[in-house]
Design a protein around this motif. Structure first.
Motif, PDB file in Angstrom:
ATOM      1  N   ILE A 154      24.478  56.943  30.716  1.00  0.00           N
ATOM      2  CA  ILE A 154      24.761  55.515  30.746  1.00  0.00           C
ATOM      3  C   ILE A 154      26.125  55.285  31.375  1.00  0.00           C
ATOM      4  O   ILE A 154      27.078  56.025  31.105  1.00  0.00           O
ATOM      5  N   THR A 155      26.201  54.311  32.253  1.00  0.00           N
ATOM      6  CA  THR A 155      27.464  53.924  32.879  1.00  0.00           C
ATOM      7  C   THR A 155      27.563  52.402  32.833  1.00  0.00           C
ATOM      8  O   THR A 155      26.551  51.698  32.854  1.00  0.00           O
ATOM      9  N   ALA A 156      28.789  51.922  32.783  1.00  0.00           N
ATOM     10  CA  ALA A 156      29.016  50.481  32.658  1.00  0.00           C
ATOM     11  C   ALA A 156      30.236  50.076  33.467  1.00  0.00           C
ATOM     12  O   ALA A 156      31.152  50.881  33.692  1.00  0.00           O
ATOM     13  N   SER A 157      30.245  48.826  33.910  1.00  0.00           N
ATOM     14  CA  SER A 157      31.372  48.296  34.668  1.00  0.00           C
ATOM     15  C   SER A 157      31.443  46.787  34.458  1.00  0.00           C
ATOM     16  O   SER A 157      30.523  46.172  33.914  1.00  0.00           O
ATOM     17  N   THR A 158      32.544  46.202  34.929  1.00  0.00           N
ATOM     18  CA  THR A 158      32.821  44.786  34.705  1.00  0.00           C
ATOM     19  C   THR A 158      33.194  44.119  36.018  1.00  0.00           C
ATOM     20  O   THR A 158      33.890  44.716  36.849  1.00  0.00           O
ATOM     21  N   ALA A 159      32.726  42.895  36.194  1.00  0.00           N
ATOM     22  CA  ALA A 159      33.094  42.085  37.357  1.00  0.00           C
ATOM     23  C   ALA A 159      33.229  40.631  36.910  1.00  0.00           C
ATOM     24  O   ALA A 159      32.580  40.207  35.951  1.00  0.00           O
ATOM     25  N   CYS A 160      34.063  39.876  37.606  1.00  0.00           N
ATOM     26  CA  CYS A 160      34.234  38.468  37.264  1.00  0.00           C
ATOM     27  C   CYS A 160      34.507  37.670  38.529  1.00  0.00           C
ATOM     28  O   CYS A 160      34.854  38.234  39.582  1.00  0.00           O
ATOM     29  N   ILE A 161      34.360  36.369  38.420  1.00  0.00           N
ATOM     30  CA  ILE A 161      34.613  35.455  39.536  1.00  0.00           C
ATOM     31  C   ILE A 161      35.462  34.302  39.027  1.00  0.00           C
ATOM     32  O   ILE A 161      35.271  33.818  37.904  1.00  0.00           O
ATOM     33  N   TYR A 162      36.410  33.871  39.864  1.00  0.00           N
ATOM     34  CA  TYR A 162      37.291  32.774  39.486  1.00  0.00           C
ATOM     35  C   TYR A 162      37.796  32.102  40.758  1.00  0.00           C
ATOM     36  O   TYR A 162      38.346  32.769  41.642  1.00  0.00           O
ATOM     37  N   ARG A 163      37.579  30.792  40.859  1.00  0.00           N
ATOM     38  CA  ARG A 163      37.976  30.008  42.027  1.00  0.00           C
ATOM     39  C   ARG A 163      37.404  30.581  43.327  1.00  0.00           C
ATOM     40  O   ARG A 163      38.073  30.602  44.360  1.00  0.00           O
ATOM     41  N   GLY A 164      36.205  31.138  43.283  1.00  0.00           N
ATOM     42  CA  GLY A 164      35.587  31.684  44.480  1.00  0.00           C
ATOM     43  C   GLY A 164      35.996  33.101  44.799  1.00  0.00           C
ATOM     44  O   GLY A 164      35.448  33.717  45.719  1.00  0.00           O
ATOM     45  N   TYR A 165      36.944  33.690  44.053  1.00  0.00           N
ATOM     46  CA  TYR A 165      37.389  35.067  44.262  1.00  0.00           C
ATOM     47  C   TYR A 165      36.665  35.982  43.279  1.00  0.00           C
ATOM     48  O   TYR A 165      36.593  35.688  42.081  1.00  0.00           O
ATOM     49  N   VAL A 166      36.152  37.083  43.780  1.00  0.00           N
ATOM     50  CA  VAL A 166      35.469  38.071  42.945  1.00  0.00           C
ATOM     51  C   VAL A 166      36.460  39.180  42.596  1.00  0.00           C
ATOM     52  O   VAL A 166      37.044  39.812  43.490  1.00  0.00           O
ATOM     53  N   PHE A 167      36.653  39.400  41.325  1.00  0.00           N
ATOM     54  CA  PHE A 167      37.536  40.461  40.833  1.00  0.00           C
ATOM     55  C   PHE A 167      36.664  41.552  40.213  1.00  0.00           C
ATOM     56  O   PHE A 167      36.015  41.323  39.181  1.00  0.00           O
ATOM     57  N   LEU A 168      36.623  42.711  40.841  1.00  0.00           N
ATOM     58  CA  LEU A 168      35.927  43.858  40.266  1.00  0.00           C
ATOM     59  C   LEU A 168      36.900  44.653  39.414  1.00  0.00           C
ATOM     60  O   LEU A 168      38.066  44.837  39.787  1.00  0.00           O
ATOM     61  N   ASN A 169      36.437  45.126  38.273  1.00  0.00           N
ATOM     62  CA  ASN A 169      37.296  45.831  37.310  1.00  0.00           C
ATOM     63  C   ASN A 169      38.538  45.000  36.994  1.00  0.00           C
ATOM     64  O   ASN A 169      39.672  45.426  37.235  1.00  0.00           O
ATOM     65  N   PRO A 170      38.375  43.779  36.493  1.00  0.00           N
ATOM     66  CA  PRO A 170      39.515  42.874  36.291  1.00  0.00           C
ATOM     67  C   PRO A 170      40.476  43.424  35.234  1.00  0.00           C
ATOM     68  O   PRO A 170      40.087  44.116  34.299  1.00  0.00           O
ATOM     69  N   SER A 171      41.726  43.072  35.418  1.00  0.00           N
ATOM     70  CA  SER A 171      42.752  43.469  34.447  1.00  0.00           C
ATOM     71  C   SER A 171      42.701  42.540  33.242  1.00  0.00           C
ATOM     72  O   SER A 171      41.995  41.527  33.225  1.00  0.00           O
ATOM     73  N   ALA A 172      43.472  42.876  32.238  1.00  0.00           N
ATOM     74  CA  ALA A 172      43.503  42.063  31.023  1.00  0.00           C
ATOM     75  C   ALA A 172      44.051  40.670  31.304  1.00  0.00           C
ATOM     76  O   ALA A 172      43.626  39.690  30.694  1.00  0.00           O
ATOM     77  N   LYS A 173      44.966  40.553  32.253  1.00  0.00           N
ATOM     78  CA  LYS A 173      45.529  39.245  32.566  1.00  0.00           C
ATOM     79  C   LYS A 173      44.508  38.341  33.231  1.00  0.00           C
ATOM     80  O   LYS A 173      44.452  37.138  32.961  1.00  0.00           O
ATOM     81  N   VAL A 174      43.681  38.922  34.118  1.00  0.00           N
ATOM     82  CA  VAL A 174      42.636  38.119  34.752  1.00  0.00           C
ATOM     83  C   VAL A 174      41.612  37.677  33.718  1.00  0.00           C
ATOM     84  O   VAL A 174      41.147  36.527  33.731  1.00  0.00           O
ATOM     85  N   GLU A 175      41.256  38.547  32.795  1.00  0.00           N
ATOM     86  CA  GLU A 175      40.308  38.172  31.752  1.00  0.00           C
ATOM     87  C   GLU A 175      40.890  37.101  30.843  1.00  0.00           C
ATOM     88  O   GLU A 175      40.179  36.194  30.396  1.00  0.00           O
TER      89      GLU A 175
END
Length: 329
Positions: free
Chosen positions: A176-197
């Motif tokens: 099993i493998t897992a990862s995180t991605a997010c989007i904010y204001r049209g920008y995609v952040f892969l592996n976001p930091s704690a500040k972005v979250e």
């Protein structure tokens, strides 16, 4: 099996920051402007370090560093359920416990709630992985100690626990493998930091766009896409063990983030397979060394027995008695 779980708005990936950096909408706007925006989206993992078998006192353990996020997972062998609850389950039970180290976070008030949430999400992600039909009326305890949190906390814990389960010898259907991605204001952040979250959490709290120029200039964009996706997959079966989404995402954006996380998961899978292969080779060398030491010890004992047969017990004892040089003087 695709599973989408709604989570509380205040938790996201479990990340938080000790100090309230974004107390007002202007603070959110200023921090977003100071962020380094990604110019292109490259679905690769962070710098990763994984070590299996870091503890000798337990059967299964693993340590993982995913960027600045550091944690350790410990798996104990299955133990029998309490008699009062044994008749309620038809399969093995998995219990996941997450704890923050005292120095891992400064926000002590939210720690109990975050630990409970992460433990629940980790249990849901690992249940499809483990062959629970092989230990009926038994429970499996998995413990995670978080040493440092810089985002992607839940996905890092899933990866580390997967390695610890295999190290413990627990039967699993796949890696099993897992990862995180997010989007904010049209920008995609892969592996976001704690500040972005944390910035995403503030957005969902209603602070991020209230004073922004984009919101005032275009009323149609008052509600922009902002969200986070955590994806745990098993590539051999092409199945998702868990897919957790927070925030507001359009269907096409959701699919795009899902594809990014799947690409990162494949890269992490190759890394974990190499780590486990090296661990097997290392254990094989240790076993060969122990066998060689046992062979030399058996050879020495065989020599002693042969001398004992040839000389007799009395002569053999006398031949092995050495005179004390100080007593002789």
């Amino acid at each position: 099996m695709l599973r989408i779980t709604q989570t509380k708005n205040t938790l996201l990936d479990g990340a938080t920051i000790a100090d309230q950096l974004y107390a007002t909408p202007k603070d959110c706007e200023d921090f977003f402007e100071s962020l380094e925006k990604p110019t292109e989206v490259v679905p690769i993992p962070r710098s990763t370090f994984i070590r299996a078998g870091v503890l000798t006192t337990v059967r299964g353990s693993a340590y993982m560093e995913y960027g600045n996020t550091k944690l350790m997972a410990i798996v104990a062998p299955p133990r029998e359920l309490v008699r009062s609850s044994a008749h309620r389950v038809s399969m093995g039970v998995i219990n996941c416990y997450v704890n923050f180290a005292a120095f891992a976070t400064g926000d002590l008030e939210s720690v109990p709630e975050r630990e409970k949430h992460l433990g629940s999400m980790l249990t849901k992600a690992l249940e499809p992985l483990v062959c629970r039909n092989e230990f009926l009326n038994f429970q499996l305890d998995i413990r995670v100690l978080i040493l440092d949190d810089d985002g992607c906390l839940l996905s890092t814990a899933i990866n580390c626990c997967g390695v610890a389960l295999i190290e413990c010898g627990i039967s699993t259907y796949d890696l099993i493998t897992a990862s995180t991605a997010c989007i904010y204001r049209g920008y995609v952040f892969l592996n976001p930091s704690a500040k972005v979250e944390e910035l995403l959490w503030q957005h969902r709290g209603g602070n991020a766009l209230l004073g922004s120029s984009s919101a005032s200039s275009n009323k149609d964009n008052a509600v922009q896409e902002h969200g986070l996706l955590i994806n745990a997959s098993m590539d051999s079966f092409e199945q998702l063990a868990q897919c957790q989404q927070c925030g507001y995402l359009k269907p096409e954006t959701y699919v795009r983030l899902l594809d990014y996380t799947l690409e990162i998961n494949k890269s992490l899978r190759h890394l974990i397979r190499r780590v486990l292969s090296d661990r097997v080779k290392e254990q094989h060398l240790l076993d060969m060394r122990e066998q060689e030491e046992e062979r030399l010890e058996d050879k020495r004992l065989a020599t002693i027995i042969e001398r004992l047969k040839q000389q007799g017990l009395h002569e053999f004892i006398q031949s092995n008695i050495k005179e004390d040089q100080y007593a002789k003087k």
